[in-house]
Design a protein around this motif. Structure first.
Motif, PDB file in Angstrom:
ATOM      1  N   ALA A  25       3.594   4.154   0.136  1.00  0.00           N
ATOM      2  CA  ALA A  25       2.841   4.039  -1.127  1.00  0.00           C
ATOM      3  C   ALA A  25       3.764   3.663  -2.281  1.00  0.00           C
ATOM      4  N   ASP A  26       4.948   4.283  -2.341  1.00  0.00           N
ATOM      5  CA  ASP A  26       5.906   3.969  -3.416  1.00  0.00           C
ATOM      6  C   ASP A  26       6.320   2.498  -3.359  1.00  0.00           C
ATOM      7  N   ARG A  27       6.591   1.994  -2.148  1.00  0.00           N
ATOM      8  CA  ARG A  27       7.029   0.601  -2.013  1.00  0.00           C
ATOM      9  C   ARG A  27       5.916  -0.370  -2.396  1.00  0.00           C
ATOM     10  N   LEU A  28       4.693  -0.083  -1.976  1.00  0.00           N
ATOM     11  CA  LEU A  28       3.568  -0.967  -2.316  1.00  0.00           C
ATOM     12  C   LEU A  28       3.381  -1.006  -3.829  1.00  0.00           C
ATOM     13  N   THR A  29       3.470   0.162  -4.461  1.00  0.00           N
ATOM     14  CA  THR A  29       3.312   0.234  -5.917  1.00  0.00           C
ATOM     15  C   THR A  29       4.390  -0.591  -6.607  1.00  0.00           C
ATOM     16  N   THR A  30       5.629  -0.491  -6.116  1.00  0.00           N
ATOM     17  CA  THR A  30       6.739  -1.273  -6.680  1.00  0.00           C
ATOM     18  C   THR A  30       6.469  -2.770  -6.553  1.00  0.00           C
ATOM     19  N   LEU A  31       5.808  -3.159  -5.463  1.00  0.00           N
ATOM     20  CA  LEU A  31       5.471  -4.581  -5.264  1.00  0.00           C
ATOM     21  C   LEU A  31       4.265  -5.013  -6.102  1.00  0.00           C
ATOM     22  N   GLY A  32       3.684  -4.062  -6.830  1.00  0.00           N
ATOM     23  CA  GLY A  32       2.524  -4.393  -7.656  1.00  0.00           C
ATOM     24  C   GLY A  32       1.218  -4.401  -6.883  1.00  0.00           C
ATOM     25  N   ILE A  33       1.213  -3.792  -5.701  1.00  0.00           N
ATOM     26  CA  ILE A  33      -0.001  -3.753  -4.881  1.00  0.00           C
ATOM     27  C   ILE A  33      -0.688  -2.400  -5.099  1.00  0.00           C
ATOM     28  N   PRO A  34      -1.944  -2.407  -5.544  1.00  0.00           N
ATOM     29  CA  PRO A  34      -2.638  -1.138  -5.768  1.00  0.00           C
ATOM     30  C   PRO A  34      -2.706  -0.324  -4.471  1.00  0.00           C
ATOM     31  N   THR A  35      -2.558   0.967  -4.609  1.00  0.00           N
ATOM     32  CA  THR A  35      -2.464   1.840  -3.438  1.00  0.00           C
ATOM     33  C   THR A  35      -3.428   2.998  -3.600  1.00  0.00           C
ATOM     34  N   ARG A  36      -4.121   3.326  -2.524  1.00  0.00           N
ATOM     35  CA  ARG A  36      -5.011   4.497  -2.524  1.00  0.00           C
ATOM     36  C   ARG A  36      -4.445   5.506  -1.538  1.00  0.00           C
ATOM     37  N   ILE A  37      -4.244   6.718  -1.998  1.00  0.00           N
ATOM     38  CA  ILE A  37      -3.666   7.754  -1.139  1.00  0.00           C
ATOM     39  C   ILE A  37      -4.783   8.409  -0.328  1.00  0.00           C
ATOM     40  N   GLY A  38      -4.686   8.300   1.000  1.00  0.00           N
ATOM     41  CA  GLY A  38      -5.676   8.930   1.879  1.00  0.00           C
ATOM     42  C   GLY A  38      -5.209  10.322   2.263  1.00  0.00           C
ATOM     43  N   GLY A  92     -15.280  -4.670   6.311  1.00  0.00           N
ATOM     44  CA  GLY A  92     -14.512  -5.889   6.045  1.00  0.00           C
ATOM     45  C   GLY A  92     -13.011  -5.684   5.922  1.00  0.00           C
ATOM     46  N   VAL A  93     -12.533  -4.520   6.360  1.00  0.00           N
ATOM     47  CA  VAL A  93     -11.093  -4.247   6.301  1.00  0.00           C
ATOM     48  C   VAL A  93     -10.511  -4.541   7.680  1.00  0.00           C
ATOM     49  N   ARG A  94      -9.734  -5.630   7.803  1.00  0.00           N
ATOM     50  CA  ARG A  94      -9.302  -6.076   9.124  1.00  0.00           C
ATOM     51  C   ARG A  94      -7.921  -5.554   9.514  1.00  0.00           C
ATOM     52  N   ARG A  95      -7.017  -5.496   8.534  1.00  0.00           N
ATOM     53  CA  ARG A  95      -5.622  -5.252   8.895  1.00  0.00           C
ATOM     54  C   ARG A  95      -5.320  -3.756   8.941  1.00  0.00           C
ATOM     55  N   LEU A  96      -4.977  -3.273  10.134  1.00  0.00           N
ATOM     56  CA  LEU A  96      -4.692  -1.852  10.342  1.00  0.00           C
ATOM     57  C   LEU A  96      -3.308  -1.720  10.975  1.00  0.00           C
ATOM     58  N   VAL A  97      -2.438  -0.969  10.323  1.00  0.00           N
ATOM     59  CA  VAL A  97      -1.080  -0.741  10.824  1.00  0.00           C
ATOM     60  C   VAL A  97      -0.970   0.750  11.137  1.00  0.00           C
ATOM     61  N   MET A  98      -0.675   1.061  12.397  1.00  0.00           N
ATOM     62  CA  MET A  98      -0.665   2.461  12.821  1.00  0.00           C
ATOM     63  C   MET A  98       0.723   2.933  13.212  1.00  0.00           C
ATOM     64  N   ALA A 168       6.548  -0.770   7.743  1.00  0.00           N
ATOM     65  CA  ALA A 168       5.100  -0.676   7.515  1.00  0.00           C
ATOM     66  C   ALA A 168       4.663  -1.617   6.396  1.00  0.00           C
ATOM     67  N   VAL A 169       5.445  -1.682   5.336  1.00  0.00           N
ATOM     68  CA  VAL A 169       5.080  -2.539   4.200  1.00  0.00           C
ATOM     69  C   VAL A 169       5.073  -4.011   4.619  1.00  0.00           C
ATOM     70  N   VAL A 170       6.062  -4.417   5.397  1.00  0.00           N
ATOM     71  CA  VAL A 170       6.094  -5.801   5.889  1.00  0.00           C
ATOM     72  C   VAL A 170       4.854  -6.078   6.754  1.00  0.00           C
ATOM     73  N   ALA A 171       4.536  -5.143   7.669  1.00  0.00           N
ATOM     74  CA  ALA A 171       3.388  -5.349   8.560  1.00  0.00           C
ATOM     75  C   ALA A 171       2.068  -5.376   7.781  1.00  0.00           C
ATOM     76  N   LEU A 172       2.003  -4.633   6.671  1.00  0.00           N
ATOM     77  CA  LEU A 172       0.771  -4.582   5.872  1.00  0.00           C
ATOM     78  C   LEU A 172       0.590  -5.797   4.971  1.00  0.00           C
ATOM     79  N   THR A 173       1.701  -6.412   4.561  1.00  0.00           N
ATOM     80  CA  THR A 173       1.593  -7.418   3.491  1.00  0.00           C
ATOM     81  C   THR A 173       2.006  -8.824   3.893  1.00  0.00           C
ATOM     82  N   GLU A 174       2.691  -8.974   5.034  1.00  0.00           N
ATOM     83  CA  GLU A 174       3.152 -10.309   5.406  1.00  0.00           C
ATOM     84  C   GLU A 174       2.469 -10.799   6.674  1.00  0.00           C
TER      85      GLU A 174
END
Length: 284
Positions: A25-38, A92-98, A168-174
């Protein structure tokens, strides 16, 4: 990268207060990507044990980082992963990284559930976190100066949680990681006794490693009054999974991140600097 439109939608980080989720979550926020904490305390809350919370958490998200609490070894995990993956796609949420466990039977059932769900999946398979010695149940044993576990000469490829979060961030965003399983290990195999020595050296403290019997380990856990699920999990991890099945290195970090994984020695040095292994003796 995704289109700008999809980047404006938040990524749901399940377990976003945990060891890997917090860092993701911290890394996504730094990249400017909105993050929701589950998490159960998140807004909206997410609770694995209450499927009615899943829909609101998934609403209008672009991707999901999935960690399962307390562990994929639980018998209901695979069904719950399958249910979440199905609902995500309906929304409609396709990308899942586990995040998955290396060499764990229950984890492989959950992996299959995700792979068969039709989602754009990526699996990160890991075993022992370095951070178990500083952010988890082994911290107290480090502070007490003796790490006593039912493990002898088995070696473990300890992985730094910072590397898992980067992966995880690479797999989620690239692009380019859909349908891939990455086994993530550190660069070196260490016994628990060797890991203890690294921590002692980095922290400048006397810390010993003692190999105990399974029975001693179990009776020690029973005195801790931990939840039975967690106790059973620790017993399985320490007496079954830690049998050498994970005692080999992989190139997962290099494949995903294009660099070598962090070494346990770097982890021990950086963690010692935070004081988490330090000044406790005076206070208690």
């Amino acid at each position: 990268m995704h289109s700008n439109q999809s980047l404006r939608k938040p990524i749901l980080v399940i377990g976003g207060t945990g060891k890997t989720g917090r860092r993701v979550a911290d890394r996504l926020t730094t990249l400017g990507i909105p993050t929701r904490i589950g998490s159960r305390s998140g807004l909206p809350p997410f609770d694995w044990k209450n499927a009615s919370t899943w829909e609101a958490a998934l609403d209008n998200t672009s991707a999901v980082y999935i960690t399962y609490h307390p562990d994929l070894a639980l018998p209901e995990a695979a069904d719950e992963i399958a249910g979440l993956a199905k609902l995500a796609q309906e929304k409609g949420v396709r990308r899942l990284v586990m995040l998955s466990g290396r060499g764990e039977e229950g984890a492989s059932q959950s992996e299959l559930a995700l792979q068969n769900s039709g989602a754009d999946w990526t699996i990160l398979r890991v075993s022992w976190f370095c951070q178990n010695f500083s952010e988890s149940f082994l911290l107290d044993t480090v502070l007490n100066g003796i790490i006593a576990l039912p493990i002898g000469s088995v070696k473990e490829p300890f992985i730094d949680v910072e590397d898992i979060a980067d992966a995880a961030v690479v797999a989620l965003t690239e692009e380019g990681h859909i349908g891939q399983i990455y086994e993530l290990t550190g660069p070196r195999l260490l016994t628990f006794a060797e890991a203890t020595e690294e921590i002692a050296r980095a922290s400048g403290r006397e810390i010993a490693y003692a190999q105990i019997t399974k029975e001693q380990f179990v009776s020690g856990l029973e005195q801790e009054n931990l939840p039975p699920d967690f106790t059973n999990l620790l017993i399985e991890l320490f007496t079954e999974v830690l049998d050498g099945r994970n005692a080999y290195l992989t190139d997962g970090v290099r494949r995903l991140l294009g660099r070598e994984p962090r070494d346990f020695r770097d982890y021990a040095r950086d963690t010692a600097k935070t004081g988490v292994w330090g000044q406790v003796r005076e206070n208690g």
